[in-house]
Design an enzyme around this catalytic site. Structure first.
Site, PDB file in Angstrom:
ATOM      1  N   ARG A   1      11.246  -1.035  11.180  1.00 42.57           N
ATOM      2  CA  ARG A   1      10.057  -0.665  12.115  1.00 42.57           C
ATOM      3  C   ARG A   1      10.141  -1.663  13.222  1.00 42.57           C
ATOM      4  NH1 ARG A   1       5.024   0.254   8.224  1.00 42.57           N
ATOM      5  NH2 ARG A   1       3.973  -1.104   9.933  1.00 42.57           N
TER       6      ARG A   1
ATOM      7  N   LYS B   1       0.741  -1.352   0.047  1.00 41.13           N
ATOM      8  CA  LYS B   1      -0.019   0.094   0.022  1.00 41.13           C
ATOM      9  C   LYS B   1       1.072   1.339  -0.113  1.00 41.13           C
ATOM     10  CE  LYS B   1      -1.915  -1.207   3.830  1.00 41.13           C
ATOM     11  NZ  LYS B   1      -1.199  -2.369   4.170  1.00 41.13           N
TER      12      LYS B   1
ATOM     13  N   ARG C   1      -0.756  -8.731  13.570  1.00 38.67           N
ATOM     14  CA  ARG C   1      -1.244  -7.897  12.527  1.00 38.67           C
ATOM     15  C   ARG C   1      -1.950  -8.561  11.436  1.00 38.67           C
ATOM     16  NH1 ARG C   1       4.345  -5.416  10.973  1.00 38.67           N
ATOM     17  NH2 ARG C   1       3.161  -4.321   9.116  1.00 38.67           N
TER      18      ARG C   1
HETATM   19  P1  AP5 Z   1       4.914  -1.671   1.697  1.00 33.44           P
HETATM   20  O1  AP5 Z   1       4.503  -0.783   0.643  1.00 33.44           O
HETATM   21  O2  AP5 Z   1       5.748  -0.936   2.965  1.00 33.44           O
HETATM   22  O3  AP5 Z   1       3.526  -2.245   2.299  1.00 33.44           O
HETATM   23  P2  AP5 Z   1       2.323  -1.870   3.248  1.00 33.44           P
HETATM   24  O4  AP5 Z   1       1.270  -2.464   2.794  1.00 33.44           O
HETATM   25  O5  AP5 Z   1       2.359  -0.254   3.207  1.00 33.44           O
HETATM   26  O6  AP5 Z   1       2.751  -2.401   4.705  1.00 33.44           O
HETATM   27  P3  AP5 Z   1       2.708  -1.820   5.877  1.00 33.44           P
HETATM   28  O7  AP5 Z   1       3.272  -3.052   6.776  1.00 33.44           O
HETATM   29  O8  AP5 Z   1       3.034  -0.361   6.074  1.00 33.44           O
HETATM   30  O9  AP5 Z   1       1.090  -2.140   6.368  1.00 33.44           O
HETATM   31  P4  AP5 Z   1       0.530  -1.945   7.673  1.00 33.44           P
HETATM   32  O10 AP5 Z   1      -0.802  -2.117   7.332  1.00 33.44           O
HETATM   33  O11 AP5 Z   1       0.527  -3.246   8.660  1.00 33.44           O
HETATM   34  O12 AP5 Z   1       1.021  -0.694   8.578  1.00 33.44           O
HETATM   35  P5  AP5 Z   1       0.571   0.552   8.927  1.00 33.44           P
HETATM   36  O13 AP5 Z   1       1.779   1.492   8.687  1.00 33.44           O
HETATM   37  O14 AP5 Z   1      -0.665   1.152   8.054  1.00 33.44           O
HETATM   38  O15 AP5 Z   1       5.565  -2.858   1.272  1.00 33.44           O
HETATM   39  C1  AP5 Z   1       6.218  -4.080   2.219  1.00 33.44           C
HETATM   40  C2  AP5 Z   1       7.578  -4.302   1.432  1.00 33.44           C
HETATM   41  O16 AP5 Z   1       7.479  -5.172   0.543  1.00 33.44           O
HETATM   42  C3  AP5 Z   1       8.597  -3.103   1.106  1.00 33.44           C
HETATM   43  O17 AP5 Z   1       9.880  -3.510   1.593  1.00 33.44           O
HETATM   44  C4  AP5 Z   1       8.711  -3.250  -0.268  1.00 33.44           C
HETATM   45  O18 AP5 Z   1       9.650  -2.701  -1.055  1.00 33.44           O
HETATM   46  C5  AP5 Z   1       7.990  -4.465  -0.598  1.00 33.44           C
HETATM   47  N1  AP5 Z   1       7.152  -4.454  -1.910  1.00 33.44           N
HETATM   48  C6  AP5 Z   1       6.050  -3.649  -2.024  1.00 33.44           C
HETATM   49  N2  AP5 Z   1       5.416  -4.210  -3.095  1.00 33.44           N
HETATM   50  C7  AP5 Z   1       6.067  -5.280  -3.663  1.00 33.44           C
HETATM   51  C8  AP5 Z   1       6.117  -6.064  -4.888  1.00 33.44           C
HETATM   52  N3  AP5 Z   1       4.784  -5.833  -5.565  1.00 33.44           N
HETATM   53  N4  AP5 Z   1       6.860  -7.008  -5.090  1.00 33.44           N
HETATM   54  C9  AP5 Z   1       7.921  -7.068  -4.120  1.00 33.44           C
HETATM   55  N5  AP5 Z   1       8.162  -6.254  -3.029  1.00 33.44           N
HETATM   56  C10 AP5 Z   1       7.101  -5.381  -2.899  1.00 33.44           C
HETATM   57  O19 AP5 Z   1      -0.004   0.432  10.480  1.00 33.44           O
HETATM   58  C11 AP5 Z   1       1.065   0.135  11.586  1.00 33.44           C
HETATM   59  C12 AP5 Z   1       0.401   0.053  12.616  1.00 33.44           C
HETATM   60  O20 AP5 Z   1      -0.439   1.239  13.002  1.00 33.44           O
HETATM   61  C13 AP5 Z   1      -0.802  -0.947  12.909  1.00 33.44           C
HETATM   62  O21 AP5 Z   1      -0.575  -2.340  13.157  1.00 33.44           O
HETATM   63  C14 AP5 Z   1      -1.712  -0.378  13.977  1.00 33.44           C
HETATM   64  O22 AP5 Z   1      -1.400  -0.797  15.386  1.00 33.44           O
HETATM   65  C15 AP5 Z   1      -1.578   1.274  13.714  1.00 33.44           C
HETATM   66  N6  AP5 Z   1      -2.653   1.624  12.786  1.00 33.44           N
HETATM   67  C16 AP5 Z   1      -2.409   2.077  11.589  1.00 33.44           C
HETATM   68  N7  AP5 Z   1      -3.546   2.581  10.945  1.00 33.44           N
HETATM   69  C17 AP5 Z   1      -4.383   2.269  11.770  1.00 33.44           C
HETATM   70  C18 AP5 Z   1      -5.825   2.173  11.788  1.00 33.44           C
HETATM   71  N8  AP5 Z   1      -6.658   2.657  10.814  1.00 33.44           N
HETATM   72  N9  AP5 Z   1      -6.655   1.721  12.702  1.00 33.44           N
HETATM   73  C19 AP5 Z   1      -6.076   1.231  13.698  1.00 33.44           C
HETATM   74  N10 AP5 Z   1      -4.882   1.151  14.042  1.00 33.44           N
HETATM   75  C20 AP5 Z   1      -4.083   1.560  13.003  1.00 33.44           C
END
Ligand code: AP5
Length: 217
Positions: free
Chosen positions: A161, A14, A172
């Site tokens: 992270r 994402k 998660r």
């Molecule tokens: P990346 O693009 O970083 O993936 P992502 O989907 O953004 O993953 P996140 O881990 O950031 O999502 P998340 O939902 O767990 O975390 P968030 O920060 O929202 O890609 C991942 C890796 O893969 C990278 O190394 C990239 O280079 C590689 N990659 C990408 N695309 C690829 C492809 N096509 N092929 C190969 N490699 C690829 O949330 C963190 C925490 O915050 C949550 O756990 C929760 O505690 C809290 N939180 C955040 N939002 C909320 C909410 N709305 N409600 C409640 N709690 C929340």
């Protein structure tokens, strides 16, 4: 004017796709994960409150994240937004619908990025980010051109992270399947859902996202 949600499990890509859309389509990325990490890093009361919950991989309360998004929407004059990691519960989805309506905006597309669990583990455990500009990298699939130096801004401050470990990832994923995946049915029923293969190479995924957005234009 385009408002989209990127929906998918942790590591689906994402953030990677949102950053591309910011560069290419002049949209504003609203990542609740980034907002919460910023609050944590600046040591605000809210940041301290959520730090432990985030490290364990649990969801932060709806009230906190809806408040963060509301504040951004109230204070932005941008034309279009990419919601990245929000909404994550049905209550958040309902709140977003109401907030957009209050600002005279509507949702154009919800893009579900499908990736299997095995690939997610590999993506999460190999991820690192530039601590200066936020560019996202991966040990195998997207390394920096020069070891330890950000391609985008030249910084050498690379960070991993606290929640990118096997234990937190298990929680998660469970949170995603229990609380967030019901949104797929919710947005399908609303006629807003587009599902793409998130397992493809980064450029191909970007092409699939672009195809959805071009259909909406
Ligand atoms: P990346 O693009 O970083 O993936 P992502 O989907 O953004 O993953 P996140 O881990 O950031 O999502 P998340 O939902 O767990 O975390 P968030 O920060 O929202 O890609 C991942 C890796 O893969 C990278 O190394 C990239 O280079 C590689 N990659 C990408 N695309 C690829 C492809 N096509 N092929 C190969 N490699 C690829 O949330 C963190 C925490 O915050 C949550 O756990 C929760 O505690 C809290 N939180 C955040 N939002 C909320 C909410 N709305 N409600 C409640 N709690 C929340």
């Amino acid at each position: 004017m385009t408002n989209i949600i990127l929906l998918g499990p942790p590591g689906a890509g994402k953030g990677t796709q949102a950053r591309k859309l910011v560069d290419e389509r002049n949209l504003v990325q609203l990542s609740t994960g980034d907002m919460l990490r910023d609050a944590k890093a600046s040591g605000t009361e809210m940041g301290n409150k959520v730090a432990d919950v985030m490290a364990k991989g649990q969801l932060v309360t709806d009230e906190i994240v809806i408040g963060l998004i509301e504040e951004k929407l109230n204070n932005s004059t941008a034309d279009g937004f990419i919601f990245d990691g929000f909404p994550r519960t049905l209550a958040q989805a309902d709140a977003l619908g109401k907030l957009l309506a209050r600002h005279g905006k509507k949702l154009d597309a919800v893009i579900e990025m499908r990736v299997d669990d095995e690939a997610l583990v590999a993506r999460i455990t190999g991820r690192f980010t530039c601590g200066n500009c936020g560019e996202v990298y991966h040990d195998q699939t997207k390394p920096t051109k020069i070891d330890g130096v950000c391609d985008a801004c030249g910084s050498t401050n690379m960070v991993r992270r606290a929640d990118d470990n096997a234990d937190s990832l298990r929680t998660r994923l469970m949170e995603y399947y229990k609380k967030t995946s019901p949104l797929i049915g919710y947005y399908y029923a609303n006629g807003d859902l587009f599902s793409i293969d998130g397992l493809a190479e980064i450029g191909e995924v970007a092409g699939a996202v672009a195809a959805v957005l071009d259909q909406q234009a």
